[in-house]
Design an enzyme around this catalytic site. Structure first.
Site, mmCIF file in Angstrom:
data_model
loop_
_atom_site.group_PDB
_atom_site.id
_atom_site.type_symbol
_atom_site.label_atom_id
_atom_site.label_comp_id
_atom_site.label_asym_id
_atom_site.label_seq_id
_atom_site.Cartn_x
_atom_site.Cartn_y
_atom_site.Cartn_z
ATOM 1 N N CYS A 78 58.686 72.035 57.085
ATOM 2 C CA CYS A 78 58.048 70.732 57.270
ATOM 3 C C CYS A 78 58.388 70.178 58.658
ATOM 4 C CB CYS A 78 58.413 69.784 56.133
ATOM 5 S SG CYS A 78 57.294 68.352 56.034
ATOM 6 N N HIS A 179 56.240 72.746 51.884
ATOM 7 C CA HIS A 179 57.590 72.850 51.310
ATOM 8 C C HIS A 179 57.632 74.026 50.339
ATOM 9 C CE1 HIS A 179 59.550 69.117 52.700
ATOM 10 N NE2 HIS A 179 58.323 68.622 52.714
ATOM 11 N N GLU A 181 60.104 75.175 48.796
ATOM 12 C CA GLU A 181 61.021 74.858 47.689
ATOM 13 C C GLU A 181 60.366 73.961 46.644
ATOM 14 O OE1 GLU A 181 61.554 71.344 50.423
ATOM 15 O OE2 GLU A 181 61.033 73.459 50.613
#
Length: 197
Positions: A78, A179, A181
């Site tokens: 990001c 992202h 994750e």
């Protein structure tokens, strides 16, 4: 061990939790020796480009990171991805790390800003991070600024009224505007691929 660089502006724990989930050892750290011993580096980021660059400079880690990427991979996530470029224009012109040529500017689109939510990846250049992923798979974005760079640095785009670089790469340096994750199984596969480089 993967070093998740802690300079005060990152989504640190969710990234570490993702690596824990896939069974890859990682450590949140601002210690130079940890970064030097690590197999790979993660540069996370949440917030504004100028403040994040200032905070990273204050840790005195930039020279160490520059040395280590000559021999090991780095993934910016990001805002961490945006900082990999030469300069950013959020609020004011700010020098980035300069690992990838190009700059970061506000997204010029008729769509709502920030770009937030799941969007499809459109493959462009081959990348080891995309092994086991298909063009059209979705990942999670939250951002208002985007990279402007040579197309050969872009492994995947997403369409948000314009083509937004979603995954970039140059040498050992990789950047995800999304992202991983927070992107479910697709994101975890990308982190697995990064961990196996």
């Amino acid at each position: 061990m993967i070093a998740i660089i802690d300079y005060g502006a990152g989504n640190l724990f969710s990234v570490k939790n993702a690596f824990d989930y896939i069974g890859k050892e990682s450590k949140i750290t601002k210690d130079k020796s940890d970064i030097q011993k690590a197999e790979a580096l993660i540069l996370p980021g949440v917030g504004a480009f100028p403040k994040a660059m200032q905070m990273l400079q204050e840790t005195d880690l930039i020279s160490t990171i520059k040395e280590e990427i000559q021999k090991k991979p780095l993934l910016g996530i990001c805002l961490g991805m945006q900082m990999l470029f030469e300069e950013g224009y959020e609020f004011e012109r700010t020098n980035g790390l300069g690992f990838i040529d190009g700059c970061i500017k506000y997204i010029q689109t008729d769509y709502k800003i920030p770009h937030m939510g799941y969007n499809e990846l459109e493959f462009h250049e081959p990348s080891p991070l995309l092994n086991g992923i298909q063009s059209g798979d979705c990942v999670y974005f939250v951002h208002s600024y985007m990279a402007h760079t040579s197309s050969h640095n872009v492994a995947a785009y997403c369409d948000y009224g314009i083509k937004v670089p979603a995954l970039v790469q140059k040498g050992n340096v990789f950047g995800a505007q999304f992202h991983p994750e927070k992107s479910g199984e697709v994101g975890l596969q990308i982190l697995k691929n990064f961990a196996s480089l």
